[in-house]
Design an enzyme around this catalytic site. Structure first.
Site, PDB file in Angstrom:
ATOM      1  CB  THR A  13      -0.911   0.053   1.250  1.00  0.00           C
ATOM      2  OG1 THR A  13      -0.089  -0.136   2.403  1.00  0.00           O
ATOM      3  CG2 THR A  13      -1.976  -1.018   1.206  1.00  0.00           C
ATOM      4  CB  THR A 130      17.388   3.652   3.724  1.00  0.00           C
ATOM      5  OG1 THR A 130      17.475   5.079   3.825  1.00  0.00           O
ATOM      6  CG2 THR A 130      17.705   3.090   5.101  1.00  0.00           C
ATOM      7  CD  GLU A 132      17.836   9.046   6.665  1.00  0.00           C
ATOM      8  OE1 GLU A 132      18.081   9.212   7.857  1.00  0.00           O
ATOM      9  OE2 GLU A 132      17.766   9.978   5.849  1.00  0.00           O
ATOM     10  CE1 TYR A 154      13.122   3.812   7.823  1.00  0.00           C
ATOM     11  CE2 TYR A 154      15.058   5.120   7.244  1.00  0.00           C
ATOM     12  CZ  TYR A 154      14.019   4.291   6.876  1.00  0.00           C
ATOM     13  OH  TYR A 154      13.876   3.921   5.546  1.00  0.00           O
ATOM     14  CE  LYS A 158      13.937   0.497   6.296  1.00  0.00           C
ATOM     15  NZ  LYS A 158      13.375  -0.373   5.248  1.00  0.00           N
ATOM     16  NE  ARG A 189       8.864  10.520  -0.130  1.00  0.00           N
ATOM     17  CZ  ARG A 189       9.571   9.697   0.630  1.00  0.00           C
ATOM     18  NH1 ARG A 189       9.059   8.578   1.100  1.00  0.00           N
ATOM     19  NH2 ARG A 189      10.842   9.968   0.879  1.00  0.00           N
TER      20      ARG A 189
HETATM   21  P1  NAP Z   1       5.767   4.071   2.698  1.00  0.00           P
HETATM   22  O1  NAP Z   1       5.015   4.792   1.629  1.00  0.00           O
HETATM   23  O2  NAP Z   1       5.802   4.623   4.063  1.00  0.00           O
HETATM   24  O3  NAP Z   1       5.169   2.568   2.756  1.00  0.00           O
HETATM   25  C1  NAP Z   1       5.496   1.706   3.808  1.00  0.00           C
HETATM   26  C2  NAP Z   1       4.650   0.446   3.699  1.00  0.00           C
HETATM   27  O4  NAP Z   1       4.953  -0.400   4.826  1.00  0.00           O
HETATM   28  C3  NAP Z   1       3.136   0.714   3.748  1.00  0.00           C
HETATM   29  O5  NAP Z   1       2.478  -0.195   2.902  1.00  0.00           O
HETATM   30  C4  NAP Z   1       2.802   0.410   5.204  1.00  0.00           C
HETATM   31  O6  NAP Z   1       1.476  -0.011   5.390  1.00  0.00           O
HETATM   32  C5  NAP Z   1       3.729  -0.787   5.437  1.00  0.00           C
HETATM   33  N1  NAP Z   1       3.933  -1.057   6.856  1.00  0.00           N
HETATM   34  C6  NAP Z   1       4.331  -0.192   7.825  1.00  0.00           C
HETATM   35  N2  NAP Z   1       4.397  -0.813   9.020  1.00  0.00           N
HETATM   36  C7  NAP Z   1       4.010  -2.103   8.804  1.00  0.00           C
HETATM   37  C8  NAP Z   1       3.844  -3.245   9.633  1.00  0.00           C
HETATM   38  N3  NAP Z   1       4.068  -3.195  10.937  1.00  0.00           N
HETATM   39  N4  NAP Z   1       3.441  -4.403   9.063  1.00  0.00           N
HETATM   40  C9  NAP Z   1       3.166  -4.477   7.747  1.00  0.00           C
HETATM   41  N5  NAP Z   1       3.298  -3.434   6.898  1.00  0.00           N
HETATM   42  C10 NAP Z   1       3.709  -2.257   7.421  1.00  0.00           C
HETATM   43  O7  NAP Z   1       7.283   3.833   2.262  1.00  0.00           O
HETATM   44  P2  NAP Z   1       7.948   3.869   0.805  1.00  0.00           P
HETATM   45  O8  NAP Z   1       8.422   5.261   0.540  1.00  0.00           O
HETATM   46  O9  NAP Z   1       7.080   3.181  -0.166  1.00  0.00           O
HETATM   47  O10 NAP Z   1       9.263   3.022   1.077  1.00  0.00           O
HETATM   48  C11 NAP Z   1       9.269   1.591   0.902  1.00  0.00           C
HETATM   49  C12 NAP Z   1      10.456   1.013   1.658  1.00  0.00           C
HETATM   50  O11 NAP Z   1      11.663   1.574   1.177  1.00  0.00           O
HETATM   51  C13 NAP Z   1      10.445   1.265   3.167  1.00  0.00           C
HETATM   52  O12 NAP Z   1      11.023   0.125   3.769  1.00  0.00           O
HETATM   53  C14 NAP Z   1      11.381   2.463   3.341  1.00  0.00           C
HETATM   54  O13 NAP Z   1      11.945   2.450   4.612  1.00  0.00           O
HETATM   55  C15 NAP Z   1      12.384   2.181   2.244  1.00  0.00           C
HETATM   56  N6  NAP Z   1      13.046   3.351   1.663  1.00  0.00           N
HETATM   57  C16 NAP Z   1      12.306   4.371   1.154  1.00  0.00           C
HETATM   58  C17 NAP Z   1      12.958   5.436   0.546  1.00  0.00           C
HETATM   59  C18 NAP Z   1      12.188   6.596  -0.048  1.00  0.00           C
HETATM   60  O14 NAP Z   1      12.815   7.627  -0.306  1.00  0.00           O
HETATM   61  N7  NAP Z   1      10.902   6.437  -0.317  1.00  0.00           N
HETATM   62  C19 NAP Z   1      14.372   5.441   0.446  1.00  0.00           C
HETATM   63  C20 NAP Z   1      15.078   4.369   0.965  1.00  0.00           C
HETATM   64  C21 NAP Z   1      14.407   3.300   1.542  1.00  0.00           C
HETATM   65  P3  NAP Z   1       0.290   1.059   5.725  1.00  0.00           P
HETATM   66  O15 NAP Z   1      -0.156   1.566   4.397  1.00  0.00           O
HETATM   67  O16 NAP Z   1      -0.693   0.224   6.436  1.00  0.00           O
HETATM   68  O17 NAP Z   1       0.906   2.143   6.586  1.00  0.00           O
HETATM   69  N1  GDD Z   2       9.535  15.555   6.944  1.00  0.00           N
HETATM   70  C1  GDD Z   2      10.029  16.802   7.031  1.00  0.00           C
HETATM   71  N2  GDD Z   2       9.183  17.838   7.377  1.00  0.00           N
HETATM   72  N3  GDD Z   2      11.339  16.997   6.776  1.00  0.00           N
HETATM   73  C2  GDD Z   2      11.809  18.264   6.819  1.00  0.00           C
HETATM   74  C3  GDD Z   2      11.004  19.355   7.147  1.00  0.00           C
HETATM   75  C4  GDD Z   2       9.626  19.139   7.447  1.00  0.00           C
HETATM   76  O1  GDD Z   2       8.866  20.048   7.741  1.00  0.00           O
HETATM   77  N4  GDD Z   2      11.755  20.478   7.078  1.00  0.00           N
HETATM   78  C5  GDD Z   2      12.997  20.108   6.749  1.00  0.00           C
HETATM   79  N5  GDD Z   2      13.047  18.752   6.590  1.00  0.00           N
HETATM   80  C6  GDD Z   2      14.254  17.988   6.285  1.00  0.00           C
HETATM   81  C7  GDD Z   2      14.501  16.814   7.235  1.00  0.00           C
HETATM   82  O2  GDD Z   2      15.095  17.290   8.455  1.00  0.00           O
HETATM   83  C8  GDD Z   2      15.445  15.978   6.393  1.00  0.00           C
HETATM   84  O3  GDD Z   2      16.778  16.431   6.557  1.00  0.00           O
HETATM   85  C9  GDD Z   2      14.973  16.237   4.961  1.00  0.00           C
HETATM   86  O4  GDD Z   2      14.114  17.389   5.020  1.00  0.00           O
HETATM   87  C10 GDD Z   2      14.202  15.080   4.324  1.00  0.00           C
HETATM   88  O5  GDD Z   2      13.201  14.661   5.218  1.00  0.00           O
HETATM   89  P1  GDD Z   2      12.052  13.610   4.778  1.00  0.00           P
HETATM   90  O6  GDD Z   2      11.393  14.065   3.540  1.00  0.00           O
HETATM   91  O7  GDD Z   2      11.206  13.365   5.978  1.00  0.00           O
HETATM   92  O8  GDD Z   2      12.866  12.306   4.370  1.00  0.00           O
HETATM   93  P2  GDD Z   2      14.124  11.574   5.033  1.00  0.00           P
HETATM   94  O9  GDD Z   2      15.295  11.846   4.150  1.00  0.00           O
HETATM   95  O10 GDD Z   2      14.247  11.870   6.476  1.00  0.00           O
HETATM   96  O11 GDD Z   2      13.703  10.035   4.913  1.00  0.00           O
HETATM   97  C11 GDD Z   2      13.219   9.513   3.656  1.00  0.00           C
HETATM   98  O12 GDD Z   2      14.291   9.109   2.849  1.00  0.00           O
HETATM   99  C12 GDD Z   2      15.086   8.032   3.373  1.00  0.00           C
HETATM  100  C13 GDD Z   2      16.211   7.752   2.378  1.00  0.00           C
HETATM  101  O13 GDD Z   2      17.262   8.630   2.595  1.00  0.00           O
HETATM  102  C14 GDD Z   2      12.272   8.349   3.997  1.00  0.00           C
HETATM  103  O14 GDD Z   2      11.618   7.940   2.815  1.00  0.00           O
HETATM  104  C15 GDD Z   2      13.040   7.152   4.546  1.00  0.00           C
HETATM  105  O15 GDD Z   2      12.167   6.029   4.660  1.00  0.00           O
HETATM  106  C16 GDD Z   2      14.193   6.821   3.594  1.00  0.00           C
HETATM  107  O16 GDD Z   2      14.942   5.727   4.092  1.00  0.00           O
END
Ligand code: NAP
Ligand code: GDD
Length: 365
Positions: A13, A130, A132, A154, A158, A189
């Site tokens: 999802t 990630t 991160e 987090y 990871k 997103r």
């Molecule tokens: P997302 O939109 O937050 O989706 C996370 C998914 O995990 C959702 O389907 C959520 O379900 C499910 N989930 C959360 N907790 C769960 C639990 N306890 N049991 C089963 N399912 C659960 O994240 P995304 O951006 O698609 O990212 C996908 C993966 O890539 C994540 O592991 C994230 O950490 C990793 N990642 C993301 C990024 C990025 O920039 N997007 C970068 C690096 C790594 P619900 O819909 O029910 O909440």
């Molecule tokens: N969320 C958020 N909200 N972030 C903010 C804000 C705000 O109002 N203002 C500044 N930021 C800064 C955060 O402090 C961070 O440095 C940056 O914007 C990005 O924040 P997010 O968009 O929340 O993403 P993230 O980089 O912390 O995490 C995402 O990317 C990771 C990969 O590097 C997530 O998708 C993680 O799941 C993923 O692993």
């Protein structure tokens, strides 16, 4: 059918789960996605796939081994994409134990479940790792050999996921690997990640439905790509002869401030930034109105501020083009989508929007 590709996607999802499902369905896979039980309907991102003959849903919670084993036994996947996670960095400071359970031990539950179901020789596993992990970065740009320095609960969770995947690969000769993905964004997103928060705010401010946007660290730097491009890499990583980990990034870096600038530009507002740190403001050059302010509420206890990926290995070995969708194109896609979404918002959305604001300030920063 004997040779049918059967994919199991945990977290279907989510942003990535929805794009990956579309990608694999087009390739002819049987796609099984896992969802969590909820009292409300949260399947907006996959609603268009439900009812397709090759798309199936199962209940799984990553904190519950039994639900994982049950679905593995039933589906017997040939590929698992483990995307499910508590994926918000700020939330991991508020719920560190839950984040560790789902994002760290959850990975172990998948790996061990595969062994216990006797699938270790027939099933390949992709782990959503990630950038991160690089956290308080020790070099720029970051590649597969850059040392890790996780800088949030987090990221620490990871990191366990990354190492346990490596351990199972070496100990049991399993085909399991991690994609170290840098930030990737899209129209799908989540609304509390910074890019979507900005694209929605630009649209709402332009349409007179929001006064101001409050953000945290505007100088934070990210390597932002388009999620739709990145799901292809997840699949490519599992098609290699040998299991290996890959950095997936664009190789281009921008600040949160840049994202604001281009998002507002797309709706016809030219921003000028004045002041520094907490006093910085984004001002509409044409009217002098303050549209963006910095709030301490959105600062993190430790923040990752310099992510910049080096996709050389992915380009060479996967043949992947990291620059299919450029930064400005990504911003435009998101803003155009949100301009249309906001234009269609009625009274119910307004209530939802207020709740999102509350969550941002009170819980989700
Ligand atoms: P997302 O939109 O937050 O989706 C996370 C998914 O995990 C959702 O389907 C959520 O379900 C499910 N989930 C959360 N907790 C769960 C639990 N306890 N049991 C089963 N399912 C659960 O994240 P995304 O951006 O698609 O990212 C996908 C993966 O890539 C994540 O592991 C994230 O950490 C990793 N990642 C993301 C990024 C990025 O920039 N997007 C970068 C690096 C790594 P619900 O819909 O029910 O909440
Ligand atoms: N969320 C958020 N909200 N972030 C903010 C804000 C705000 O109002 N203002 C500044 N930021 C800064 C955060 O402090 C961070 O440095 C940056 O914007 C990005 O924040 P997010 O968009 O929340 O993403 P993230 O980089 O912390 O995490 C995402 O990317 C990771 C990969 O590097 C997530 O998708 C993680 O799941 C993923 O692993």
């Amino acid at each position: 059918m004997a040779n049918k590709n059967i994919a199991l996607i945990t977290g279907v999802t989510g942003q990535d789960g929805s794009y990956l499902s579309e990608f694999l369905l087009k390739k002819g896979y049987d796609v099984h996605g896992t969802i969590r039980r909820s009292s409300v309907d949260f399947r907006e991102r996959i609603a268009h796939l439900e009812g397709l003959p090759n798309f199936h849903l199962h209940y799984v919670d990553m904190s519950d081994s039994m639900s994982i084993i049950q679905v593995l036994r039933k589906v017997r996947p040939t590929e698992i994409y483990n995307l499910a996670a508590q994926s918000h960095v700020q939330v991991s400071f508020d719920s560190p134990e839950y984040t560790a359970d789902v994002d760290a031990v959850g990975v172990l539950r998948i790996l061990e479940g595969v062994r216990q179901c006797g699938l270790e020789d027939t099933c390949r596993i992709y782990q959503a790792s990630t950038s991160e992990l690089y956290g308080k970065v020790e070099e720029v740009p970051q590649n597969e050999n850059t040392p890790f320095h996780p800088y949030s609960p987090y990221a620490v969770a990871k990191l366990y996921g990354f190492w346990i995947v490596k351990e199972y690969r070496e100990a049991y000769n399993m085909y399991c690997c991690s994609g170290i993905l840098f930030n990737h964004e899209s129209e799908r997103r989540g609304e509390t990640f910074v890019t979507r928060k900005i694209s929605l705010a630009a649209a709402r401010i332009k349409q007179g439905k929001q006064e101001k946007l409050y953000l945290g660290n505007l100088s934070s730097l990210r390597d932002w790509g388009y999620a739709k491009d990145y799901v292809e890499c997840m699949w490519l990583i599992l098609q290699q002869e040998k299991p290996e980990d890959f950095v997936i990034a664009t190789g281009v870096q921008h600040s949160v401030r840049d994202f604001c600038y281009y998002a507002f530009k797309r709706v016809g507002i030219e921003l000028e930034f004045t002041g520094e740190g907490i006093d910085e403001k984004g001002i509409d050059k044409a009217t002098g109105r303050v549209l963006i302010e910095v709030s301490k509420d959105f600062y993190r206890p430790t923040d990752v501020v310099n992510l910049w990926g080096d996709p050389t290995k992915a380009r060479a070995k996967l043949g992947w083009n990291p620059n299919t969708t450029g930064f400005q194109e990504l911003v435009n896609l998101m803003v155009d989508h949100d301009m249309a979404k906001v234009a269609g918002e009625g009274a119910a959305e307004k209530v939802r929007m207020n709740l999102a604001e509350f969550l941002e300030k009170g819980i989700v920063k």
